[in-house]
Design a protein around this motif. Structure first.
Motif, PDB file in Angstrom:
ATOM      1  N   SER A  29     -23.588 -89.329   8.008  1.00  0.00           N
ATOM      2  CA  SER A  29     -23.662 -90.681   8.577  1.00  0.00           C
ATOM      3  C   SER A  29     -24.152 -90.703  10.015  1.00  0.00           C
ATOM      4  N   ASN A  30     -24.010 -89.572  10.735  1.00  0.00           N
ATOM      5  CA  ASN A  30     -24.311 -89.590  12.169  1.00  0.00           C
ATOM      6  C   ASN A  30     -25.319 -88.543  12.626  1.00  0.00           C
ATOM      7  N   GLY A  31     -25.710 -87.641  11.756  1.00  0.00           N
ATOM      8  CA  GLY A  31     -26.588 -86.566  12.190  1.00  0.00           C
ATOM      9  C   GLY A  31     -27.970 -86.648  11.571  1.00  0.00           C
ATOM     10  N   GLN A  32     -28.890 -85.945  12.184  1.00  0.00           N
ATOM     11  CA  GLN A  32     -30.205 -85.756  11.575  1.00  0.00           C
ATOM     12  C   GLN A  32     -30.204 -84.404  10.890  1.00  0.00           C
ATOM     13  N   ILE A  33     -30.592 -84.381   9.641  1.00  0.00           N
ATOM     14  CA  ILE A  33     -30.568 -83.168   8.833  1.00  0.00           C
ATOM     15  C   ILE A  33     -31.985 -82.871   8.367  1.00  0.00           C
ATOM     16  N   THR A  34     -32.458 -81.664   8.653  1.00  0.00           N
ATOM     17  CA  THR A  34     -33.759 -81.221   8.188  1.00  0.00           C
ATOM     18  C   THR A  34     -33.556 -80.066   7.221  1.00  0.00           C
ATOM     19  N   MET A  35     -34.145 -80.183   6.048  1.00  0.00           N
ATOM     20  CA  MET A  35     -33.973 -79.173   5.011  1.00  0.00           C
ATOM     21  C   MET A  35     -35.345 -78.715   4.531  1.00  0.00           C
ATOM     22  N   LYS A  36     -35.645 -77.446   4.732  1.00  0.00           N
ATOM     23  CA  LYS A  36     -36.909 -76.852   4.307  1.00  0.00           C
ATOM     24  C   LYS A  36     -36.661 -75.974   3.090  1.00  0.00           C
ATOM     25  N   LEU A  37     -37.300 -76.305   1.979  1.00  0.00           N
ATOM     26  CA  LEU A  37     -37.179 -75.503   0.779  1.00  0.00           C
ATOM     27  C   LEU A  37     -38.261 -74.431   0.769  1.00  0.00           C
ATOM     28  N   GLY A  38     -37.887 -73.241   0.321  1.00  0.00           N
ATOM     29  CA  GLY A  38     -38.842 -72.150   0.200  1.00  0.00           C
ATOM     30  C   GLY A  38     -38.815 -71.588  -1.206  1.00  0.00           C
ATOM     31  N   GLY A  39     -39.658 -70.644  -1.468  1.00  0.00           N
ATOM     32  CA  GLY A  39     -39.733 -70.080  -2.807  1.00  0.00           C
ATOM     33  C   GLY A  39     -38.882 -68.851  -3.014  1.00  0.00           C
ATOM     34  N   GLY A  40     -38.127 -68.436  -1.981  1.00  0.00           N
ATOM     35  CA  GLY A  40     -37.401 -67.181  -2.114  1.00  0.00           C
ATOM     36  C   GLY A  40     -38.361 -66.011  -2.072  1.00  0.00           C
ATOM     37  N   VAL A  41     -37.945 -64.873  -2.603  1.00  0.00           N
ATOM     38  CA  VAL A  41     -38.798 -63.683  -2.577  1.00  0.00           C
ATOM     39  C   VAL A  41     -39.942 -63.848  -3.578  1.00  0.00           C
ATOM     40  N   ASN A  42     -41.110 -63.407  -3.192  1.00  0.00           N
ATOM     41  CA  ASN A  42     -42.296 -63.501  -4.043  1.00  0.00           C
ATOM     42  C   ASN A  42     -42.395 -62.248  -4.903  1.00  0.00           C
ATOM     43  N   LEU A  43     -42.206 -62.423  -6.212  1.00  0.00           N
ATOM     44  CA  LEU A  43     -42.245 -61.302  -7.147  1.00  0.00           C
ATOM     45  C   LEU A  43     -43.471 -61.368  -8.048  1.00  0.00           C
ATOM     46  N   SER A  44     -44.538 -61.939  -7.538  1.00  0.00           N
ATOM     47  CA  SER A  44     -45.784 -61.994  -8.291  1.00  0.00           C
ATOM     48  C   SER A  44     -46.480 -60.632  -8.235  1.00  0.00           C
ATOM     49  N   PRO A  45     -47.283 -60.312  -9.247  1.00  0.00           N
ATOM     50  CA  PRO A  45     -48.085 -59.079  -9.180  1.00  0.00           C
ATOM     51  C   PRO A  45     -48.998 -59.087  -7.961  1.00  0.00           C
ATOM     52  N   VAL A  46     -49.258 -57.895  -7.437  1.00  0.00           N
ATOM     53  CA  VAL A  46     -50.106 -57.754  -6.256  1.00  0.00           C
ATOM     54  C   VAL A  46     -51.401 -57.068  -6.665  1.00  0.00           C
TER      55      VAL A  46
ATOM     56  N   ALA B  14     -35.312 -69.075   0.955  1.00  0.00           N
ATOM     57  CA  ALA B  14     -35.157 -70.046  -0.120  1.00  0.00           C
ATOM     58  C   ALA B  14     -34.805 -71.423   0.423  1.00  0.00           C
ATOM     59  N   LEU B  15     -34.097 -71.461   1.550  1.00  0.00           N
ATOM     60  CA  LEU B  15     -33.593 -72.735   2.059  1.00  0.00           C
ATOM     61  C   LEU B  15     -33.211 -72.571   3.523  1.00  0.00           C
ATOM     62  N   THR B  16     -33.599 -73.539   4.351  1.00  0.00           N
ATOM     63  CA  THR B  16     -33.164 -73.577   5.747  1.00  0.00           C
ATOM     64  C   THR B  16     -32.758 -75.002   6.084  1.00  0.00           C
ATOM     65  N   ILE B  17     -31.535 -75.163   6.570  1.00  0.00           N
ATOM     66  CA  ILE B  17     -31.006 -76.482   6.921  1.00  0.00           C
ATOM     67  C   ILE B  17     -30.619 -76.491   8.393  1.00  0.00           C
ATOM     68  N   THR B  18     -31.079 -77.516   9.120  1.00  0.00           N
ATOM     69  CA  THR B  18     -30.678 -77.721  10.501  1.00  0.00           C
ATOM     70  C   THR B  18     -29.987 -79.077  10.608  1.00  0.00           C
ATOM     71  N   VAL B  19     -28.785 -79.074  11.167  1.00  0.00           N
ATOM     72  CA  VAL B  19     -27.985 -80.290  11.313  1.00  0.00           C
ATOM     73  C   VAL B  19     -27.737 -80.539  12.793  1.00  0.00           C
ATOM     74  N   SER B  20     -28.068 -81.756  13.244  1.00  0.00           N
ATOM     75  CA  SER B  20     -27.850 -82.126  14.642  1.00  0.00           C
ATOM     76  C   SER B  20     -27.018 -83.399  14.705  1.00  0.00           C
TER      77      SER B  20
ATOM     78  N   PHE C  70     -26.469 -76.938  14.450  1.00  0.00           N
ATOM     79  CA  PHE C  70     -26.343 -75.645  13.785  1.00  0.00           C
ATOM     80  C   PHE C  70     -27.397 -75.534  12.687  1.00  0.00           C
ATOM     81  N   THR C  71     -27.743 -74.278  12.375  1.00  0.00           N
ATOM     82  CA  THR C  71     -28.750 -73.981  11.360  1.00  0.00           C
ATOM     83  C   THR C  71     -28.180 -72.998  10.356  1.00  0.00           C
ATOM     84  N   ALA C  72     -28.471 -73.233   9.084  1.00  0.00           N
ATOM     85  CA  ALA C  72     -28.062 -72.324   8.021  1.00  0.00           C
ATOM     86  C   ALA C  72     -29.300 -71.923   7.229  1.00  0.00           C
ATOM     87  N   ASN C  73     -29.521 -70.626   7.129  1.00  0.00           N
ATOM     88  CA  ASN C  73     -30.675 -70.099   6.405  1.00  0.00           C
ATOM     89  C   ASN C  73     -30.198 -69.267   5.224  1.00  0.00           C
TER      90      ASN C  73
END
Length: 332
Positions: free
Chosen positions: A260-277, A291-297, A303-306
């Motif tokens: 209700s009072n903070g700004q939350i930014t959430m970045k989704l990622g793909g996690g580890v890349n296990l595709s053939p090289v 896989a995920l990074t959240i910043t709450v202000s 604080f940030t959680a990765n």
């Protein structure tokens, strides 16, 4: 004869110079890191199970869910036009979601970082004489979606969603009738753009609702939402001067306040890349990916959680992933 020998030698050298590698996971872990005032705390669990692993699955599934929803909406619409066949629809990118509260008691959320590409085939005869066979690619880049929902339940009303994007279109034909291509391009772009205002955005919205519900509103059997699972109640930050901050208890006790009072930014990622090289040299055996990074202000606190995956792999050599029948020497 000598020329034939040189050609054969060159072909063998080319084959030996090519090699692809397929990763086989031997071990791994899910690692969460919480940072408050430049002080961090990390904790982990074995890869493949546990609450952190569940969050990684949710984060990775979100783009696929949106893509599946969009294709389910767009394909019948494209196929309804005479001579047009839907070939594929691909969503690219990992979205960033930003949640910002308003004084009126609602939360505005924006999702950006995605693009959607549609391929369709158009086959027809002009005047019953000339056959026209074209493939059209229509893309919507820089997709930005805004929505509004109440802080109590996280539900997004259908009339509170808007979208912007940059559409483009190109058409490849097997005919030299170049004057037909811009007409076909405009036909598809205009139809899809008009359709997107109502149904296409609704499809993307379902994916947006899914991830915000799981992270902040939808509770599991232990009455926890995703943010509680990412930062468990027992996690405590210890600062350089010896003071502590029970970040886990703070999140658990103040979740409604944060939304209700903070700004939350959430970045989704793909996690580890296990595709053939594809390449010659064996890649590194230790791989990692966010896989995920959240910043709450909120007032007085940020604080940030990765959350990331870390795995150890062995690389299985394959001469060619795209052409399994190809023979060549293992370069290692």
């Amino acid at each position: 004869m000598r020329k034939s020998i040189f050609i054969a030698a060159a072909l063998l050298a080319t084959g030996a110079a090519h090699a692809d590698f397929i990763p086989i996971v031997k071990s791994g872990q899910n690692v969460a890191t919480v940072t408050v005032n430049n002080r961090s705390l990390s904790y982990s669990e074995p890869r493949g199970n546990g609450p952190l692993g569940g969050l990684i699955i949710d984060a990775a599934y979100t783009p696929y869910q949106i893509q599946s929803t969009l294709n389910g909406i767009i394909a019948p619409q494209v196929n309804s036009y005479s001579g047009v066949t839907f070939l594929s629809g691909e969503l690219k990118g990992y979205p960033t979601l930003t949640m910002r509260p308003d004084a009126s008691g609602v939360v505005f959320v924006n999702m950006s970082g995605l693009s959607y590409k549609i391929r369709a085939r158009y086959a027809a005869k002009l005047g019953g004489i000339i056959k026209l066979d074209c493939t059209n690619t229509t893309a919507v880049d820089n997709i930005s979606i805004t929505a509004q929902y109440g802080t109590s339940n996280g539900l997004i009303p259908s009339d509170k969603v808007g979208v912007t994007g940059t559409p483009s279109s190109s058409t490849d034909c097997d005919s030299n009738l170049t004057w037909v291509m811009p007409l076909l391009s405009n036909y598809l772009v205009n139809k899809l753009e008009g359709y997107a205002d109502a149904r296409l955005v609704s499809g993307i919205q379902s994916g947006m609702s899914s991830v915000t519900q799981k992270m902040f509103f939808q509770r599991d059997a232990n009455w926890q939402v995703g943010l509680n699972r990412l930062i468990p109640a027992d996690k405590v930050i210890v600062f350089a001067d010896g003071s502590t901050f029970a970040i886990g208890q703070y999140v658990q006790n103040n979740l409604s306040y944060l939304i209700s009072n903070g700004q939350i930014t959430m970045k989704l990622g793909g996690g580890v890349n296990l595709s053939p090289v594809v390449g010659v040299n064996e890649p590194p055996r230790n791989l990692a990916g966010d896989a995920l990074t959240i910043t709450v202000s909120v007032p007085g606190l940020t604080f940030t959680a990765n959350l990331r995956e870390e795995v150890n792999v062995v690389w299985q050599w394959k001469c060619s992933v795209q052409n399994p029948a190809l023979n060549c020497a293992d370069p290692r």
